[in-house]
Design an enzyme around this catalytic site. Structure first.
Site, PDB file in Angstrom:
ATOM      1  N   LYS A  24       0.562  -1.134  -0.114  1.00 46.57           N
ATOM      2  CA  LYS A  24      -0.101  -0.064   0.097  1.00 46.57           C
ATOM      3  C   LYS A  24       0.841   1.228  -0.066  1.00 46.57           C
ATOM      4  CE  LYS A  24      -4.401  -1.508   1.743  1.00 46.57           C
ATOM      5  NZ  LYS A  24      -4.295  -2.902   1.903  1.00 46.57           N
ATOM      6  N   GLU A  55      -9.679   7.798   3.857  1.00 48.91           N
ATOM      7  CA  GLU A  55     -10.517   6.774   4.480  1.00 48.91           C
ATOM      8  C   GLU A  55      -9.967   5.367   4.953  1.00 48.91           C
ATOM      9  OE1 GLU A  55     -11.125   6.719   1.302  1.00 48.91           O
ATOM     10  OE2 GLU A  55     -10.926   4.670   1.105  1.00 48.91           O
ATOM     11  N   SER A  82       1.495 -10.019  -1.364  1.00 42.64           N
ATOM     12  CA  SER A  82       1.112  -8.343  -0.981  1.00 42.64           C
ATOM     13  C   SER A  82       1.534  -7.931   0.566  1.00 42.64           C
ATOM     14  CB  SER A  82      -0.353  -8.353  -1.129  1.00 42.64           C
ATOM     15  OG  SER A  82      -1.160  -9.165  -0.531  1.00 42.64           O
TER      16      SER A  82
HETATM   17  C1  LIG Z   1      -5.138  -3.825   1.656  1.00 44.60           C
HETATM   18  C2  LIG Z   1      -4.558  -5.234   1.392  1.00 44.60           C
HETATM   19  C3  LIG Z   1      -5.018  -5.959   0.179  1.00 44.60           C
HETATM   20  C4  LIG Z   1      -6.079  -5.445  -0.784  1.00 44.60           C
HETATM   21  O1  LIG Z   1      -5.948  -4.662  -1.479  1.00 44.60           O
HETATM   22  P1  LIG Z   1      -5.631  -4.446  -2.989  1.00 44.60           P
HETATM   23  O2  LIG Z   1      -6.108  -3.063  -3.390  1.00 44.60           O
HETATM   24  O3  LIG Z   1      -6.830  -5.389  -3.441  1.00 44.60           O
HETATM   25  O4  LIG Z   1      -4.349  -4.610  -3.313  1.00 44.60           O
HETATM   26  C5  LIG Z   1      -4.176  -6.975  -0.123  1.00 44.60           C
HETATM   27  N1  LIG Z   1      -3.182  -7.383   0.704  1.00 44.60           N
HETATM   28  C6  LIG Z   1      -2.766  -6.788   1.705  1.00 44.60           C
HETATM   29  C7  LIG Z   1      -1.493  -7.285   2.486  1.00 44.60           C
HETATM   30  C8  LIG Z   1      -3.438  -5.587   1.969  1.00 44.60           C
HETATM   31  O5  LIG Z   1      -2.876  -4.898   3.167  1.00 44.60           O
END
Ligand SMILES: *Cc1c(COP(=O)(O)O)cnc(C)c1O
Length: 393
Positions: A89, A111, A377
């Site tokens: 993020k 938000e 992610s």
């Molecule tokens: C917020 C988040 C997501 C989901 O958000 P996307 O916009 O779909 O990437 C996925 N994995 C993690 C670790 C997150 O913090």
């Protein structure tokens, strides 16, 4: 097939900017300037330098030997979990704070649902010494204490949204209202590839560093830029968009998006938008969303807060409609098991969002020479309590 946004912000049938008239000036200002600003050498220099020294990029592309053995393919993990703050993020919030500064904005609003995007926003505001207000549903503030305190430690003001269900959509409404009332000095940092044009494309461009790096790293490690598969989980879709971006036109790469099926797609407790959703307007763009017959947004459910969203970004609606990406959905139970499996096989405890991407491996079949890249992610530290409550390890 070209996956390209048009001038009005559409990816095929999805996208656009469905906003109240009061927001036109803010959105127009951003739309008319973002591409020019992103192309400025000075912007790129500062962005790249912060990605390197503040975020810790490039993140490794790691060959997961034991996982590869288990599934009978060459599996690489793109380690976004090693980014500062523990997930992808921050790539976007860094980009947007620099954008805000170039636009002459002195204050930031955002938000947040579970608080991850709020923390990433509060982080870059602290970095730049900029005032930061994060709207959060009153119910979410109760549920997500550690992230609320993180934001406060970082100097952000967390404002409770007390209307409606007191969750993410109410926080979004409050943030929008704030922006309408403070159009000249404030920038609104949206946290995924959602919202009115140009947000989805701008956020995707900031996250596209992920696939840019994958191409280089795979070339070094395998002698080719393209894998056979790129797999990512989808909440709003920003980590997936980043991992797919430079592969959109490479038809030899199968793009795989993984949604949260919660307790099962037909239990009434799911967040699998492509399975349950229909076209409609959500948060300022035309996309697929979960809704009732008469168009009321349905409350989604997933064990992972980051995937608990009733829609997907317009680019993903387009990837789904055209078949360019294949979509899978994974239940809470399947994701949790895969999270534990990754911990045991590779010594990496993933975020529960991320664990959904790994669970899709069980629904796929591979040839031994296949190269698979999974976008890891985020890390699981924030989810420890959920792992403990689930308990089966
Ligand atoms: C917020 C988040 C997501 C989901 O958000 P996307 O916009 O779909 O990437 C996925 N994995 C993690 C670790 C997150 O913090």
């Amino acid at each position: 097939m070209k996956v390209k946004v048009d001038e009005r912000g559409y990816y095929g049938n999805f996208g656009g900017a469905y906003i109240p008239e009061m927001l036109y000036p803010n959105i127009e200002e951003l739309r008319d300037n973002y591409e020019r600003i992103m192309a400025e050498p000075d912007f790129q220099e500062q962005f790249q330098s912060l990605l390197k020294d503040f975020v810790g990029r490039p993140t490794p592309l790691y060959k997961a030997e034991r996982l590869s053995e288990k599934y009978g393919a060459k599996i690489y993990l793109k380690r976004e979990d090693l980014c500062h703050t523990g997930a992808h993020k921050v790539n976007n919030t860094i980009g947007q704070i620099l954008m805000a500064q170039r636009l002459g904005k002195k204050k930031i609003i955002a938000e947040t649902g579970a608080g991850q995007h709020g923390v990433a926003t509060a982080t870059v505001c602290a970095l730049m010494g900029v005032e930061c207000i994060v709207y959060m549903g009153a119910v979410d503030i109760e549920r997500q204490k550690p992230n609320v305190e993180r934001m406060r430690i970082l100097g952000a003001e967390v404002r409770a949204a007390e209307s409606g269900s007191k969750t993410l959509k109410d926080a979004t409404n409050e943030a929008m209202r704030h922006w309408i009332n403070n159009p000249t000095d404030t920038h609104y940092i949206i946290g995924s590839v959602v919202g009115p044009h140009p947000y989805p494309e701008m956020v995707a461009r900031f996250q596209s560093v992920i696939s840019e790096e994958i191409k280089k790293q795979l070339q070094e490690q395998e002698g080719q830029t393209n894998p056979d598969y790129v797999i990512a989980c989808v909440g709003g879709g920003s980590n997936a968009a980043g991992a797919f971006y430079h592969y959109y036109d490479d038809e030899d790469v199968q793009l795989v998006a993984v949604e949260a099926a919660g307790k099962g797609n037909h239990t009434g407790e799911s967040a699998a938008t492509t399975v349950l959703g229909k076209p409609g307007v959500l948060h300022g763009s035309r996309t697929l969303l979960m809704q009732t017959e008469d168009g009321q947004v349905v409350e989604p459910y997933s064990i992972s807060a980051g995937l608990d969203y009733p829609g997907i970004g317009p680019v993903h609606a387009h990837l789904y409609e055209t078949g360019r990406a294949k979509f899978y959905s994974v239940t809470d139970e399947e994701a949790m098991k895969s999270g534990i499996q990754l911990s045991r096989l590779e010594g990496i405890i993933p975020a529960i969002e991320t664990a959904h991407a790994f669970a899709a491996l069980n629904q796929m079949s591979f040839k031994p020479e296949d190269i698979v890249v999974i976008n890891l992610s985020g890390r699981g530290d924030k989810d420890l309590e959920t792992y403990i409550k689930w308990g089966k390890y």
